[in-house]
Design a protein around this motif. Structure first.
Motif, mmCIF file in Angstrom:
data_model
loop_
_atom_site.group_PDB
_atom_site.id
_atom_site.type_symbol
_atom_site.label_atom_id
_atom_site.label_comp_id
_atom_site.label_asym_id
_atom_site.label_seq_id
_atom_site.Cartn_x
_atom_site.Cartn_y
_atom_site.Cartn_z
ATOM 1 N N LYS A 36 0.817 -1.213 0.000
ATOM 2 C CA LYS A 36 0.000 0.000 0.000
ATOM 3 C C LYS A 36 0.852 1.265 0.000
ATOM 4 C CE LYS A 36 -3.946 -0.074 2.055
ATOM 5 N NZ LYS A 36 -4.999 -0.048 3.078
ATOM 6 N N THR A 37 2.121 1.106 -0.360
ATOM 7 C CA THR A 37 3.031 2.245 -0.576
ATOM 8 C C THR A 37 2.992 3.262 0.550
ATOM 9 O OG1 THR A 37 1.369 3.472 -1.858
ATOM 10 C CG2 THR A 37 2.870 2.034 -3.078
ATOM 11 N N ILE A 101 12.428 8.076 -1.915
ATOM 12 C CA ILE A 101 12.730 8.521 -0.570
ATOM 13 C C ILE A 101 14.190 8.186 -0.274
ATOM 14 C CG2 ILE A 101 11.592 6.405 0.233
ATOM 15 C CD1 ILE A 101 11.265 7.710 2.952
ATOM 16 N N PHE A 102 15.005 9.220 -0.102
ATOM 17 C CA PHE A 102 16.425 9.067 0.201
ATOM 18 C C PHE A 102 16.575 9.124 1.721
ATOM 19 C CE2 PHE A 102 16.331 10.387 -4.130
ATOM 20 C CZ PHE A 102 17.500 9.945 -4.740
ATOM 21 N N GLU A 103 17.047 8.028 2.296
ATOM 22 C CA GLU A 103 17.122 7.929 3.752
ATOM 23 C C GLU A 103 18.334 7.120 4.179
ATOM 24 O OE1 GLU A 103 16.465 8.194 6.910
ATOM 25 O OE2 GLU A 103 15.150 9.916 6.683
ATOM 26 N N TYR A 111 9.797 0.321 1.715
ATOM 27 C CA TYR A 111 9.124 0.983 0.595
ATOM 28 C C TYR A 111 9.629 0.482 -0.752
ATOM 29 C CZ TYR A 111 7.334 4.273 4.077
ATOM 30 O OH TYR A 111 6.704 4.842 5.154
ATOM 31 N N GLY A 112 10.410 -0.559 -0.735
ATOM 32 C CA GLY A 112 10.810 -1.212 -1.980
ATOM 33 C C GLY A 112 11.697 -0.349 -2.853
ATOM 34 N N THR A 113 11.417 -0.321 -4.142
ATOM 35 C CA THR A 113 12.287 0.390 -5.092
ATOM 36 C C THR A 113 12.186 1.905 -4.961
ATOM 37 O OG1 THR A 113 10.555 0.244 -6.779
ATOM 38 C CG2 THR A 113 12.235 -1.487 -6.774
#
Length: 218
Positions: A36-37, A101-103, A111-113
Motif C-alpha cells: 500500500k506504498t 525517498i532518500f534515507e 518501501y521497496g524500489t
C-alpha cells in the motif's frame, strides 16, 4: 548445581506460539507497507538519527503544493525526491507515484524500489551518480543544523535536480540560512513547517520559487 535451565514443555509451547505470532504480525505489517506504498506505515521517530515527524497539517499543506506543481507541469515523467523527510512519503505517494525517498535509516527499505539508501556524509560530485539530473522537485529536511551538513546536502540537491529550474523546498532551522543561501539559490519563505513534537529551534522553509503563493492559494 545444574547450569542448564530447561523450561517446562507447556511453557516452551506458549513461548514458541507467542514468538511465531509476533513474527507473523511483523511480516504482515511489512507486506502491508510494501503493498500500500506507505499508507499503513507507522514508523517511530529515531531521535538518535534526528528524526522528527511533520504534523498532519504540514503534510497536507506540502501535499497540496506538490499537487499544484504537478498540475502546472503537466508532465507524466515528473519525478520527486524526498531527502531525510520520510514522514512526507505517504502523503506525496498518494498524490504522485514517481517518488524516491532518500534515507539513511534502513527501515524505510520497506518501501521497496522507492527507497534509496544514502549518507549525506559521503556527498561529493560523484555521489549517487545514478540519480543525477533526474528530479523535477526535491524536498529536503537535513538531519543536523550544521554548516557541514547543509553544505553536503546542497551538493546532493544540485546533482539530483533535472535542470537548474527544478523546484527545491528545503525545511530546516532558521540558523542555517546563511550557509544554505551561500550554497543554493533559495530564499526564506513565510511557510513554517510544524512537527508532531515541539522543537526548540525555530523551524522555517526555503525555496527557489514562490512557495508562499502555493501555500496561500492551495
Amino acid at each position: 548445581m545444574d547450569d542448564d535451565l530447561t523450561l517446562p514443555a507447556d511453557t516452551m509451547a506458549i513461548l514458541n506460539e507467542f514468538l511465531a505470532e509476533r513474527a507473523q504480525r511483523e511480516q504482515e505489517e511489512e507486506q502491508r507497507i510494501v503493498n500500500k506504498t506507505g499508507k499503513d506505515a507507522h514508523f517511530e521517530e529515531d531521535w538518535q538519527l534526528s528524526q522528527f515527524w511533520y504534523s498532519e497539517s504540514t503534510k497536507v499543506s506540502i501535499g497540496k503544493v506538490v499537487a499544484t506543481l504537478l498540475t502546472e507541469a503537466g508532465a507524466t515523467d515528473f519525478r520527486i525526491a524526498l531527502l531525510s523527510c520520510p514522514s512526507l512519503y505517504a502523503t506525496i505517494k498518494d498524490i504522485h507515484g514517481n517518488v524516491n525517498i532518500f534515507e539513511y535509516d534502513q527501515r524505510f527499505g520497506a518501501y521497496g524500489t522507492d527507497f534509496v539508501h544514502y549518507d549525506f556524509n559521503a556527498a561529493d560530485e560523484d555521489y549517487l551518480q545514478n540519480y543525477h539530473n533526474s528530479y523535477d522537485l526535491v524536498i529536503a529536511d537535513p538531519p543536523f543544523l550544521s554548516e557541514e551538513c547543509i553544505s553536503k546536502m546542497s551538493v546532493i540537491i544540485r546533482n539530483l535536480q533535472r535542470t537548474s529550474e527544478s523546484k527545491v523546498i528545503f525545511c530546516s532551522g532558521e540558523v542555517v540560512e546563511k550557509w544554505l543561501t551561500a550554497c543554493l539559490p533559495v530564499r526564506k519563505c513565510q511557510f513554517q513547517p510544524e512537527h508532531e513534537r515541539n522543537l526548540g529551534n525555530e523551524f522555517v522553509s526555503y525555496a527557489n520559487f514562490n512557495l508562499d503563493h502555493y501555500v496561500v492559494n492551495k
